[in-house]
Design a protein around this motif. Structure first.
Motif, PDB file in Angstrom:
ATOM      1  N   ILE A 256       0.842  -1.196   0.000  1.00  0.00           N
ATOM      2  CA  ILE A 256       0.000   0.000   0.000  1.00  0.00           C
ATOM      3  C   ILE A 256       0.875   1.243   0.000  1.00  0.00           C
ATOM      4  CG2 ILE A 256      -1.726   1.318   1.307  1.00  0.00           C
ATOM      5  CD1 ILE A 256      -2.581  -1.393   2.543  1.00  0.00           C
ATOM      6  N   PHE A 257       0.519   2.203  -0.854  1.00  0.00           N
ATOM      7  CA  PHE A 257       1.144   3.521  -0.845  1.00  0.00           C
ATOM      8  C   PHE A 257       0.233   4.465  -0.079  1.00  0.00           C
ATOM      9  CE2 PHE A 257       1.261   7.801  -2.660  1.00  0.00           C
ATOM     10  CZ  PHE A 257       2.590   8.140  -2.478  1.00  0.00           C
ATOM     11  N   VAL A 258       0.808   5.254   0.832  1.00  0.00           N
ATOM     12  CA  VAL A 258       0.016   6.203   1.612  1.00  0.00           C
ATOM     13  C   VAL A 258       0.627   7.594   1.481  1.00  0.00           C
ATOM     14  CG1 VAL A 258       1.302   5.660   3.735  1.00  0.00           C
ATOM     15  CG2 VAL A 258      -0.929   6.779   3.883  1.00  0.00           C
ATOM     16  N   ALA A 259      -0.221   8.582   1.222  1.00  0.00           N
ATOM     17  CA  ALA A 259       0.181   9.989   1.157  1.00  0.00           C
ATOM     18  C   ALA A 259      -0.551  10.729   2.273  1.00  0.00           C
ATOM     19  CB  ALA A 259      -0.163  10.583  -0.198  1.00  0.00           C
ATOM     20  N   ILE A 260       0.231  11.390   3.113  1.00  0.00           N
ATOM     21  CA  ILE A 260      -0.311  12.044   4.304  1.00  0.00           C
ATOM     22  C   ILE A 260      -0.022  13.530   4.241  1.00  0.00           C
ATOM     23  CG2 ILE A 260      -0.158  12.207   6.817  1.00  0.00           C
ATOM     24  CD1 ILE A 260       0.785   9.203   6.717  1.00  0.00           C
ATOM     25  N   SER A 261      -1.036  14.330   4.505  1.00  0.00           N
ATOM     26  CA  SER A 261      -0.868  15.775   4.658  1.00  0.00           C
ATOM     27  C   SER A 261      -1.204  16.126   6.100  1.00  0.00           C
ATOM     28  CB  SER A 261      -1.788  16.532   3.694  1.00  0.00           C
ATOM     29  OG  SER A 261      -1.812  17.917   4.022  1.00  0.00           O
ATOM     30  N   ALA A 262      -0.251  16.773   6.779  1.00  0.00           N
ATOM     31  CA  ALA A 262      -0.455  17.099   8.190  1.00  0.00           C
ATOM     32  C   ALA A 262       0.064  18.500   8.484  1.00  0.00           C
ATOM     33  CB  ALA A 262       0.250  16.083   9.085  1.00  0.00           C
ATOM     34  N   ASP A 263      -0.612  19.176   9.376  1.00  0.00           N
ATOM     35  CA  ASP A 263      -0.218  20.516   9.813  1.00  0.00           C
ATOM     36  C   ASP A 263       0.681  20.366  11.032  1.00  0.00           C
ATOM     37  OD1 ASP A 263       0.056  23.161  10.419  1.00  0.00           O
ATOM     38  OD2 ASP A 263      -2.098  23.618  10.363  1.00  0.00           O
TER      39      ASP A 263
ATOM     40  N   GLN B  20       3.657  -0.595  12.599  1.00  0.00           N
ATOM     41  CA  GLN B  20       2.249  -0.852  12.925  1.00  0.00           C
ATOM     42  C   GLN B  20       1.507  -1.484  11.761  1.00  0.00           C
ATOM     43  OE1 GLN B  20      -0.336   2.152  15.053  1.00  0.00           O
ATOM     44  NE2 GLN B  20      -1.406   2.200  13.073  1.00  0.00           N
ATOM     45  N   GLU B  21       1.818  -1.050  10.529  1.00  0.00           N
ATOM     46  CA  GLU B  21       1.122  -1.534   9.334  1.00  0.00           C
ATOM     47  C   GLU B  21       2.158  -2.069   8.340  1.00  0.00           C
ATOM     48  OE1 GLU B  21      -2.007  -1.588   9.528  1.00  0.00           O
ATOM     49  OE2 GLU B  21      -2.396  -0.157  11.139  1.00  0.00           O
ATOM     50  N   PRO B  22       2.506  -3.352   8.427  1.00  0.00           N
ATOM     51  CA  PRO B  22       3.551  -3.910   7.563  1.00  0.00           C
ATOM     52  C   PRO B  22       3.254  -3.816   6.064  1.00  0.00           C
ATOM     53  CG  PRO B  22       3.042  -5.395   9.391  1.00  0.00           C
ATOM     54  CD  PRO B  22       2.005  -4.333   9.395  1.00  0.00           C
ATOM     55  N   LYS B  23       1.988  -3.658   5.692  1.00  0.00           N
ATOM     56  CA  LYS B  23       1.648  -3.574   4.271  1.00  0.00           C
ATOM     57  C   LYS B  23       2.019  -2.232   3.644  1.00  0.00           C
ATOM     58  CE  LYS B  23      -2.153  -6.905   4.019  1.00  0.00           C
ATOM     59  NZ  LYS B  23      -3.568  -7.122   3.611  1.00  0.00           N
ATOM     60  N   LEU B  24       2.358  -1.241   4.467  1.00  0.00           N
ATOM     61  CA  LEU B  24       2.716   0.068   3.926  1.00  0.00           C
ATOM     62  C   LEU B  24       4.113  -0.024   3.300  1.00  0.00           C
ATOM     63  CD1 LEU B  24       1.466   2.507   6.714  1.00  0.00           C
ATOM     64  CD2 LEU B  24       0.319   1.830   4.595  1.00  0.00           C
ATOM     65  N   SER B  25       4.157  -0.056   1.982  1.00  0.00           N
ATOM     66  CA  SER B  25       5.432  -0.183   1.277  1.00  0.00           C
ATOM     67  C   SER B  25       6.049   1.172   0.962  1.00  0.00           C
ATOM     68  CB  SER B  25       5.243  -0.965  -0.028  1.00  0.00           C
ATOM     69  OG  SER B  25       4.270  -0.345  -0.852  1.00  0.00           O
ATOM     70  N   SER B  26       5.213   2.202   0.820  1.00  0.00           N
ATOM     71  CA  SER B  26       5.702   3.556   0.521  1.00  0.00           C
ATOM     72  C   SER B  26       4.887   4.558   1.331  1.00  0.00           C
ATOM     73  CB  SER B  26       5.576   3.871  -0.971  1.00  0.00           C
ATOM     74  OG  SER B  26       6.322   2.963  -1.753  1.00  0.00           O
ATOM     75  N   ILE B  27       5.611   5.467   2.028  1.00  0.00           N
ATOM     76  CA  ILE B  27       4.951   6.458   2.876  1.00  0.00           C
ATOM     77  C   ILE B  27       5.440   7.851   2.485  1.00  0.00           C
ATOM     78  CG2 ILE B  27       4.589   7.259   5.238  1.00  0.00           C
ATOM     79  CD1 ILE B  27       5.192   4.402   6.184  1.00  0.00           C
ATOM     80  N   TYR B  28       4.506   8.750   2.241  1.00  0.00           N
ATOM     81  CA  TYR B  28       4.832  10.133   1.891  1.00  0.00           C
ATOM     82  C   TYR B  28       4.107  11.038   2.868  1.00  0.00           C
ATOM     83  CZ  TYR B  28       4.859  14.562  -0.651  1.00  0.00           C
ATOM     84  OH  TYR B  28       5.010  15.885  -0.999  1.00  0.00           O
ATOM     85  N   ILE B  29       4.869  11.787   3.659  1.00  0.00           N
ATOM     86  CA  ILE B  29       4.294  12.699   4.646  1.00  0.00           C
ATOM     87  C   ILE B  29       4.651  14.126   4.248  1.00  0.00           C
ATOM     88  CG2 ILE B  29       4.202  13.387   7.066  1.00  0.00           C
ATOM     89  CD1 ILE B  29       4.979  10.537   7.815  1.00  0.00           C
ATOM     90  N   ARG B  30       3.629  14.934   4.049  1.00  0.00           N
ATOM     91  CA  ARG B  30       3.830  16.316   3.600  1.00  0.00           C
ATOM     92  C   ARG B  30       3.358  17.291   4.666  1.00  0.00           C
ATOM     93  NH1 ARG B  30       0.856  19.226  -1.567  1.00  0.00           N
ATOM     94  NH2 ARG B  30       1.788  21.301  -1.297  1.00  0.00           N
ATOM     95  N   PRO B  31       4.273  18.109   5.212  1.00  0.00           N
ATOM     96  CA  PRO B  31       3.840  19.178   6.119  1.00  0.00           C
ATOM     97  C   PRO B  31       3.063  20.227   5.322  1.00  0.00           C
ATOM     98  CG  PRO B  31       6.196  18.705   6.370  1.00  0.00           C
ATOM     99  CD  PRO B  31       5.739  18.037   5.120  1.00  0.00           C
ATOM    100  N   GLU B  32       1.841  20.539   5.765  1.00  0.00           N
ATOM    101  CA  GLU B  32       0.990  21.456   5.015  1.00  0.00           C
ATOM    102  C   GLU B  32       0.012  22.135   5.957  1.00  0.00           C
ATOM    103  OE1 GLU B  32      -1.514  21.235   0.824  1.00  0.00           O
ATOM    104  OE2 GLU B  32      -1.438  19.475   2.114  1.00  0.00           O
ATOM    105  N   LYS B  33      -0.130  23.433   5.805  1.00  0.00           N
ATOM    106  CA  LYS B  33      -1.071  24.169   6.631  1.00  0.00           C
ATOM    107  C   LYS B  33      -2.488  23.645   6.417  1.00  0.00           C
ATOM    108  CE  LYS B  33       1.585  27.233   8.685  1.00  0.00           C
ATOM    109  NZ  LYS B  33       1.705  27.260  10.176  1.00  0.00           N
TER     110      LYS B  33
END
Length: 319
Positions: free
Chosen positions: A264-271, A295-308
């Motif tokens: 699973i690919f996950v894209a996260i936007s967080a302030d 916590q989630e072994p199926k996460l193969s790619s993680i993208y975390i973007r700091p965003e207001k």
């Protein structure tokens, strides 16, 4: 809250359902063709085509699984996992085109030029053996899918499943058992009332069953090809982990897509907190990625973007 599906098996056990179905269908197809040649039964001939198509389908699923295991490269940085979904779609097309198409055509031909049934005993013997073998294959597929679906309902589990091999075999075996029942009824009715056209109508009924199954499989495979989100429980767990981080003031969105049944690919936007220095933010992102993967072994790619928060809302509204 419904329990998450169990983790899939690994190695040859992961394909036990497919191997069982392939072996059963190969033997059944040969027996049905022999019975059709001896008795001139239209429904037995279409059942033979049905089993032969199912055998080829299991081979395609195994091939798709083999191709999907290739490692990522420059042209496919997220790997080849979704190739399995392509072959699952091809399976649906084959069931519709070959299975349903040949069955309906053969039934129509038998109605237009009926040929009297010869001794149906061979048909009954073959149908009984086929029912036992198909029933055993169906039982294996049903047990395997039941173990993986957890507390989810059957239909919801099929809709939520990202591994088409499990529910395709279950659908095929269910259609095969229904087809055998229709074929047996058609042979009996044709012989009992002396009307070979009934056997042709049974063949058409088998074709309709296959067409319905093919359309259901095509719909599910299409969704997987286009790209489907991860299980909502997993998305909620990801969001909860992020919201528990003191330096994150708001989680704007968590967007996921399956790149394979188990990736699973996950894209996260967080302030992030305004007072957090850039260097500490980078360290925090690395730590969050490690915690998420643990916590989630199926996460193969993680993208975390700091965003207001306000920027994320505006961007979502514009999109």
């Amino acid at each position: 809250m419904a329990a998450a599906p169990a983790m899939p098996a690994t190695g040859w056990r992961a394909n036990l359902v497919i191997y069982a179905a392939l072996a059963a269908n190969l033997g059944i197809a040969a027996a049905k063709f022999v019975a059709a040649a001896i008795t001139a039964s239209s429904s037995m001939l279409t059942e033979g085509v049905h089993s032969l198509v199912d055998t080829g389908n299991q081979g395609l699923l195994l091939y798709g699984q083999y191709r999907a295991k290739r490692l990522p490269d420059r042209d496919h940085p997220f790997g080849y996992g979704r190739e399995l979904y392509f072959w699952a779609f091809i399976v649906a097309i084959l069931i519709f085109g070959l299975g349903a198409g040949v069955s309906i055509y053969e039934g129509w031909r038998h109605i237009a030029a009926p040929e009297p049934l010869r001794d149906p005993l061979v048909n009954y013997v073959v149908l009984a053996i086929a029912f036992v073998l198909e029933g055993a294959s169906w039982w294996v597929a049903m047990r395997a899918f039941a173990a993986r679906k957890g507390d989810l309902g059957w239909w919801r589990a099929i809709r939520e499943s990202k591994d088409p091999s499990g529910f395709i075999v279950l659908f095929e075996d269910s259609a095969a058992l229904a087809g055998l029942a229709v074929a047996a009824a058609g042979v009996w009715a044709s012989h009992h009332w002396g009307d070979p056209r009934i056997d042709g109508w049974a063949s058409i009924a088998i074709g309709v069953i296959l067409a319905v199954v093919a359309m259901l499989l095509a719909r599910e495979s299409k969704g997987l090809l286009i790209g489907e989100r991860a299980n909502l429980d997993m998305v909620a767990r990801i969001r909860a982990l992020l919201e528990a981080e003191p330096c994150i003031t708001h989680v704007n969105h968590v967007r996921t897509i399956h790149t394979a049944p188990d990736r699973i690919f996950v894209a996260i936007s967080a302030d992030f907190a305004d007072a957090l220095p850039m260097g500490e933010a980078e360290t925090l992102i690395e730590r969050l990625e490690q915690r998420l993967k643990a916590q989630e072994p199926k996460l193969s790619s993680i993208y975390i973007r700091p965003e207001k928060r306000e920027d994320a809302v505006d961007a979502l509204a514009m999109g």
